[in-house]
Design an enzyme around this catalytic site. Structure first.
Site, PDB file in Angstrom:
ATOM      1  N   HIS A   1       0.754  -1.056  -0.138  1.00  0.00           N
ATOM      2  CA  HIS A   1       0.011  -0.083  -0.111  1.00  0.00           C
ATOM      3  C   HIS A   1       0.900   1.142  -0.062  1.00  0.00           C
ATOM      4  O   HIS A   1       1.724   1.329   0.365  1.00  0.00           O
ATOM      5  CB  HIS A   1      -0.909   0.029   1.394  1.00  0.00           C
ATOM      6  CG  HIS A   1      -1.937  -1.172   1.211  1.00  0.00           C
ATOM      7  ND1 HIS A   1      -3.258  -0.915   1.842  1.00  0.00           N
ATOM      8  CD2 HIS A   1      -2.057  -2.140   0.567  1.00  0.00           C
ATOM      9  CE1 HIS A   1      -3.883  -1.907   1.700  1.00  0.00           C
ATOM     10  NE2 HIS A   1      -3.460  -2.770   0.838  1.00  0.00           N
TER      11      HIS A   1
ATOM     12  N   GLU B   1       0.923   3.861   1.693  1.00  0.00           N
ATOM     13  CA  GLU B   1       1.697   4.361   3.016  1.00  0.00           C
ATOM     14  C   GLU B   1       2.934   3.415   3.585  1.00  0.00           C
ATOM     15  O   GLU B   1       3.670   4.027   4.020  1.00  0.00           O
ATOM     16  CB  GLU B   1       0.302   4.271   4.023  1.00  0.00           C
ATOM     17  CG  GLU B   1      -0.665   5.040   3.813  1.00  0.00           C
ATOM     18  CD  GLU B   1      -1.776   4.753   2.906  1.00  0.00           C
ATOM     19  OE1 GLU B   1      -2.912   5.197   2.969  1.00  0.00           O
ATOM     20  OE2 GLU B   1      -1.495   3.545   2.340  1.00  0.00           O
TER      21      GLU B   1
ATOM     22  N   CYS C   1      -6.113   2.192   5.630  1.00  0.00           N
ATOM     23  CA  CYS C   1      -6.965   1.271   6.119  1.00  0.00           C
ATOM     24  C   CYS C   1      -5.978   0.562   7.510  1.00  0.00           C
ATOM     25  O   CYS C   1      -5.048   1.133   7.679  1.00  0.00           O
ATOM     26  CB  CYS C   1      -6.430   0.008   4.973  1.00  0.00           C
ATOM     27  SG  CYS C   1      -4.981  -0.798   5.017  1.00  0.00           S
TER      28      CYS C   1
ATOM     29  N   CYS D   1      -2.264  -0.042   7.216  1.00  0.00           N
ATOM     30  CA  CYS D   1      -1.423   1.267   7.174  1.00  0.00           C
ATOM     31  C   CYS D   1      -1.583   1.959   8.346  1.00  0.00           C
ATOM     32  O   CYS D   1      -0.208   2.667   8.614  1.00  0.00           O
ATOM     33  CB  CYS D   1      -1.937   1.901   5.763  1.00  0.00           C
ATOM     34  SG  CYS D   1      -1.650   1.242   4.110  1.00  0.00           S
TER      35      CYS D   1
END
Length: 164
Positions: free
Chosen positions: A56, A58, A86, A89
């Site tokens: 992801h 992040e 999420c 993250c």
């Protein structure tokens, strides 16, 4: 530069990264980490491009920042991201000791675009015995020859360890 101007600058950068990444085999997410001394690190979503569900934006930004500064500790840093992080993250930001997170779109905006993280948020609020993916502890019998606390005991006696 005021905080509002800084937030807008870095959020705009995260959004630009996310938009460009869509046309580079990636997902529509971008992130920027700014360290207390002003260094800037970027990350974009590479889940499908790298076949890595942890890639992801992040997490990628955190990995880049930590690798570049030579530390797992990003205390004082700010994470700017194109969308509400999420749970994975957000947990990564907590582990990295990020000071705070600023995001543009929220989880509901992401869901309307086909990225519905609701199942992950719900997972943690569901009682253990009702969760969709069971996670359970299993204690080894003495005949296994090693106890479940052996790694922690080894860690506790290591004088050259790096605490985190």
């Amino acid at each position: 530069m005021s905080t509002t101007t800084e937030e807008e600058q870095y959020l705009a950068q995260a959004l630009s990264l996310a938009s460009a990444n869509v046309h580079n085999s990636g997902g529509p997410f971008g992130a920027v980490i700014v360290t207390p001394d002003g260094r800037v690190f970027e990350g974009v979503n590479r889940v499908t491009a790298n076949n890595d569900p942890t890639a992801h934006a992040e997490v990628m930004a955190i990995r880049d920042a930590c690798r570049s500064i030579g530390s797992f500790d990003l205390s004082g840093a700010v994470l700017y991201t194109s969308c509400e992080p999420c749970p994975m993250c957000l947990s990564s930001a907590l582990w990295a000791r990020v000071k705070h997170v600023v995001y543009a779109a929220d989880r509901h905006d992401a869901a309307r675009a086909g990225f519905d993280d609701a199942v992950f948020y719900e997972y943690f609020s569901t009682p253990l015995e009702e969760r969709s993916m069971p996670v359970r502890q299993h204690r080894l019998s003495p005949s296994a020859g090693i106890g479940e606390n052996a790694p922690f005991e080894a860690w506790s006696t290591l004088t050259a360890r790096v605490d985190y």
